[in-house]
Scaffold this motif. Structure first.
Motif, PDB file in Angstrom:
ATOM      1  N   SER A 134      -2.325   5.742   1.475  1.00 49.07           N
ATOM      2  CA  SER A 134      -3.330   4.752   1.851  1.00 49.07           C
ATOM      3  C   SER A 134      -3.133   4.307   3.286  1.00 49.07           C
ATOM      4  O   SER A 134      -4.098   4.095   4.014  1.00 49.07           O
ATOM      5  CB  SER A 134      -3.250   3.531   0.935  1.00 49.07           C
ATOM      6  OG  SER A 134      -3.537   3.893  -0.388  1.00 49.07           O
TER       7      SER A 134
ATOM      8  N   ILE B  14       0.866  -1.186   0.000  1.00 48.18           N
ATOM      9  CA  ILE B  14       0.000   0.000   0.000  1.00 48.18           C
ATOM     10  C   ILE B  14       0.898   1.230   0.000  1.00 48.18           C
ATOM     11  O   ILE B  14       2.056   1.157   0.431  1.00 48.18           O
ATOM     12  CB  ILE B  14      -0.951   0.063   1.232  1.00 48.18           C
ATOM     13  CG1 ILE B  14      -0.168  -0.083   2.543  1.00 48.18           C
ATOM     14  CG2 ILE B  14      -2.045  -0.986   1.152  1.00 48.18           C
ATOM     15  CD1 ILE B  14      -1.009   0.147   3.786  1.00 48.18           C
TER      16      ILE B  14
ATOM     17  N   LEU C 258      -7.640  -1.008  -1.697  1.00 43.87           N
ATOM     18  CA  LEU C 258      -6.583  -0.009  -1.543  1.00 43.87           C
ATOM     19  C   LEU C 258      -5.193  -0.541  -1.878  1.00 43.87           C
ATOM     20  O   LEU C 258      -4.202   0.150  -1.686  1.00 43.87           O
ATOM     21  CB  LEU C 258      -6.587   0.527  -0.102  1.00 43.87           C
ATOM     22  CG  LEU C 258      -7.772   1.417   0.265  1.00 43.87           C
ATOM     23  CD1 LEU C 258      -7.768   1.720   1.757  1.00 43.87           C
ATOM     24  CD2 LEU C 258      -7.719   2.715  -0.538  1.00 43.87           C
TER      25      LEU C 258
ATOM     26  N   ARG D   6     -11.541  -2.269   0.776  1.00 44.16           N
ATOM     27  CA  ARG D   6     -11.607  -0.950   0.129  1.00 44.16           C
ATOM     28  C   ARG D   6     -10.868  -0.916  -1.207  1.00 44.16           C
ATOM     29  O   ARG D   6     -10.804   0.137  -1.832  1.00 44.16           O
ATOM     30  CB  ARG D   6     -11.013   0.112   1.046  1.00 44.16           C
ATOM     31  CG  ARG D   6     -11.723   0.266   2.357  1.00 44.16           C
ATOM     32  CD  ARG D   6     -12.502   1.570   2.382  1.00 44.16           C
ATOM     33  NE  ARG D   6     -13.306   1.626   3.587  1.00 44.16           N
ATOM     34  CZ  ARG D   6     -14.609   1.458   3.599  1.00 44.16           C
ATOM     35  NH1 ARG D   6     -15.262   1.246   2.498  1.00 44.16           N
ATOM     36  NH2 ARG D   6     -15.280   1.509   4.739  1.00 44.16           N
TER      37      ARG D   6
ATOM     38  N   GLN E 124      -2.920   5.441  -5.413  1.00 43.92           N
ATOM     39  CA  GLN E 124      -2.582   4.060  -5.098  1.00 43.92           C
ATOM     40  C   GLN E 124      -1.413   3.496  -5.906  1.00 43.92           C
ATOM     41  O   GLN E 124      -1.087   2.325  -5.773  1.00 43.92           O
ATOM     42  CB  GLN E 124      -3.812   3.170  -5.295  1.00 43.92           C
ATOM     43  CG  GLN E 124      -4.776   3.302  -4.127  1.00 43.92           C
ATOM     44  CD  GLN E 124      -6.103   2.660  -4.411  1.00 43.92           C
ATOM     45  OE1 GLN E 124      -7.126   3.318  -4.494  1.00 43.92           O
ATOM     46  NE2 GLN E 124      -6.079   1.338  -4.586  1.00 43.92           N
TER      47      GLN E 124
ATOM     48  N   VAL F 299      -5.944   3.940   6.040  1.00 44.12           N
ATOM     49  CA  VAL F 299      -6.247   2.635   6.640  1.00 44.12           C
ATOM     50  C   VAL F 299      -6.158   2.723   8.159  1.00 44.12           C
ATOM     51  O   VAL F 299      -7.011   2.192   8.879  1.00 44.12           O
ATOM     52  CB  VAL F 299      -5.287   1.544   6.081  1.00 44.12           C
ATOM     53  CG1 VAL F 299      -5.468   0.235   6.846  1.00 44.12           C
ATOM     54  CG2 VAL F 299      -5.537   1.326   4.595  1.00 44.12           C
TER      55      VAL F 299
ATOM     56  N   VAL G 197      -7.669  -3.065   3.650  1.00 44.88           N
ATOM     57  CA  VAL G 197      -7.060  -2.865   2.327  1.00 44.88           C
ATOM     58  C   VAL G 197      -7.843  -3.652   1.276  1.00 44.88           C
ATOM     59  O   VAL G 197      -8.178  -3.146   0.205  1.00 44.88           O
ATOM     60  CB  VAL G 197      -5.577  -3.300   2.341  1.00 44.88           C
ATOM     61  CG1 VAL G 197      -5.017  -3.393   0.921  1.00 44.88           C
ATOM     62  CG2 VAL G 197      -4.758  -2.302   3.161  1.00 44.88           C
TER      63      VAL G 197
END
Ligand SMILES: [Zn+2]
Length: 480
Positions: A390, A386, A414, A412, A463, A394, A409
């Motif tokens: 992010s 990640i 992510l 979502r 991302q 998170v 993660v």
């Protein structure tokens, strides 16, 4: 001409000890509950009742005295401190006078500017708490003896005092509280009166030595009120002296709402306590081997832990200081750091996590983010699974829901994109959309590259792995 003064502050601190039972009887030592439900003939002071010493309370004071580098009195007597007040059913308080358990110790404080200072301690002794008066309105007062006879420890700074500002007083109190919690001696709860601080204060012109006529401030129940009380008294006494009026030796109360001290009584109105040896208790005696065993049994204390955190984990002294100020926080950090990058963990614990805790008024023990969950989050980030952005999002969600980082993660979507083709497509779009920027970079303006990185990151909703984005931009530019 007005003179500028500085304060000289002595501190008397009382801590209720974490024992199961009271100091001289078997009644439970607890907080709250219906009035007068934890009482017996001993703690109600009924005629003919006799005190029995709580050994655990003695051990806790011995531990504190050793942690504060005190000399230990091998023999100490208990004494009766006589005065009349309805919260004291016997008409005297059992305390220590001539030979406190600990004397001539010290505690080192570190101030916000990084300076450290040694604060000398005169005595550490054991006594019993009084009952509590409840003002019922009108002319009526009620008394609750649940607190009567609870073991109480008093820690008094040396005279003349070393503390010369409200900041130093606050640092002293914070450090003492931290040590007492590390030792398991007190829960340190100032708002519940389990730790109480009474500063006494006189002033002198800045740059001079000596002490003046002092006043004592009572009813301070937070670090903030101790700080404000001292600052207020410094101004009040300075104004008196600058107006040519004397400071009178008196006991003051603190009004937290108005932020002012108020008069309670003058020193000449205070009682003569007529201390004399307590005839119903045998003197305490410590053997040297027992003292050494207690010393060896002390836990690692904040200063030692701070040093270890800097050497073992490579933390900055400042960070190590924050992490070791509270034992639960230090334990949390060490658990999270085992198996992950300690510096990254320290960064999160003192940064993003601390912000979330502050904003919600939680302590580290209250948070749903377990040490194992934080470790997993940092590992996901450090492995590039990640992005840094992010990770912050998170963590905020972990804080609310208590779910693990990997669960969030996944739920979502992510996970960081490190797939070259997806990122390369966005890089190409960015280059095509900004011919002027590309021309600038080709002309030697390397800084303009940041603009392209920003465009790609935005398109990838934060991302994309920044290192992959930058590599692909470089590759594409080189090929142009
Ligand atoms: Zn009792």
């Amino acid at each position: 001409m007005t003179t500028t003064y500085e304060p000289i502050v002595g501190m008397e601190c009382h801590a209720e000890l974490l024992t199961e039972s009271k100091m001289f009887c078997g009644c439970a030592n607890a907080f709250g509950g219906a009035p007068n439900t934890r009482t017996c003939p001993v703690c109600l002071g009924l005629p003919g009742s006799l005190p029995t010493m709580n050994r655990r309370a003695v051990d806790l004071v011995l531990r504190t005295a050793l942690a504060l580098h005190c000399e230990i009195s091998l023999d100490c007597l208990f004494a009766r401190k006589n005065y009349f007040y309805p919260d004291l059913p016997k008409g005297y308080q059992i305390s220590q006078y001539d030979d406190p358990i600990g004397k001539s110790g010290y505690l080192d404080i570190t101030l916000e500017d990084g300076r450290s200072k040694r604060i000398h301690i005169r005595r550490v002794h054991l006594e019993e708490d009084t009952g509590k008066l409840i003002h019922a309105g009108g002319n009526e007062s009620e008394v609750d003896y649940n607190r009567s006879g609870v073991p109480l420890m008093e820690v008094v700074t040396e005279f003349p005092p070393d503390i010369e500002s409200a900041d130093e007083a606050k640092a002293y109190l914070e450090k003492l509280r931290s040590i007492l919690i590390y030792l398991g001696v007190s829960d340190g709860k100032m708002e519940e009166g389990h730790l109480r601080a009474e500063p006494n204060l006189s002033i002198r012109p800045v740059g001079t030595t000596g002490v003046g006529v002092k006043t004592e401030i009572k009813n301070l129940n937070s670090f903030k009120s101790v700080y404000k009380g001292i600052e207020y008294e410094l101004v009040r006494q300075s104004e008196l002296l600058n107006a040519g009026e004397p400071v009178r030796q008196e006991t003051l109360g603190w009004n937290d709402v108005s932020g002012e001290t108020y008069h309670m009584r003058f020193k000449e109105e205070e009682q003569e306590y007529r201390y004399f040896p307590e005839p119903d208790l045998v003197p305490l005696h410590f053997d040297t081997p027992d003292i050494e065993a207690a010393r060896a049994d002390l836990p690692e204390l904040p200063d030692a832990k701070r040093e270890r955190f800097t050497s073992q984990y490579g933390l900055r002294d400042y960070e190590a200081g924050i992490l070791t100020a509270s034992r639960p926080l230090a334990d949390y950090f060490e658990e999270a750091a085992s198996g992950a990058d300690p510096k990254a963990i320290a960064n999160y614990v003192t940064g993003d996590l601390a912000k979330l805790l502050n904003a919600s008024g939680q302590e580290i023990n209250d948070t749903k983010v377990t040490a194992a969950h934080l470790r997993e989050l940092i590992m996901l980030r450090d492995d590039g699974k990640i992005t840094n952005n992010s990770a912050k999002a998170v963590l905020a969600e972990m804080f609310e829901s208590g779910e693990s980082a990997s669960t969030i993660v996944e739920a979502r979507g992510l996970a960081a994109v490190s797939d070259d083709s997806a990122i390369a497509a966005e890089v190409d779009k960015a280059l095509a959309a900004s011919p002027d920027v590309v021309a600038k970079i080709k002309g030697g303006n390397e800084k303009s590259k940041g603009f392209l990185t920003g465009m790609v990151m935005k398109a990838m909703k934060g991302q994309a792995r920044p290192d992959v984005v930058n590599r692909l931009i470089d590759e594409r530019l080189a090929a142009l």
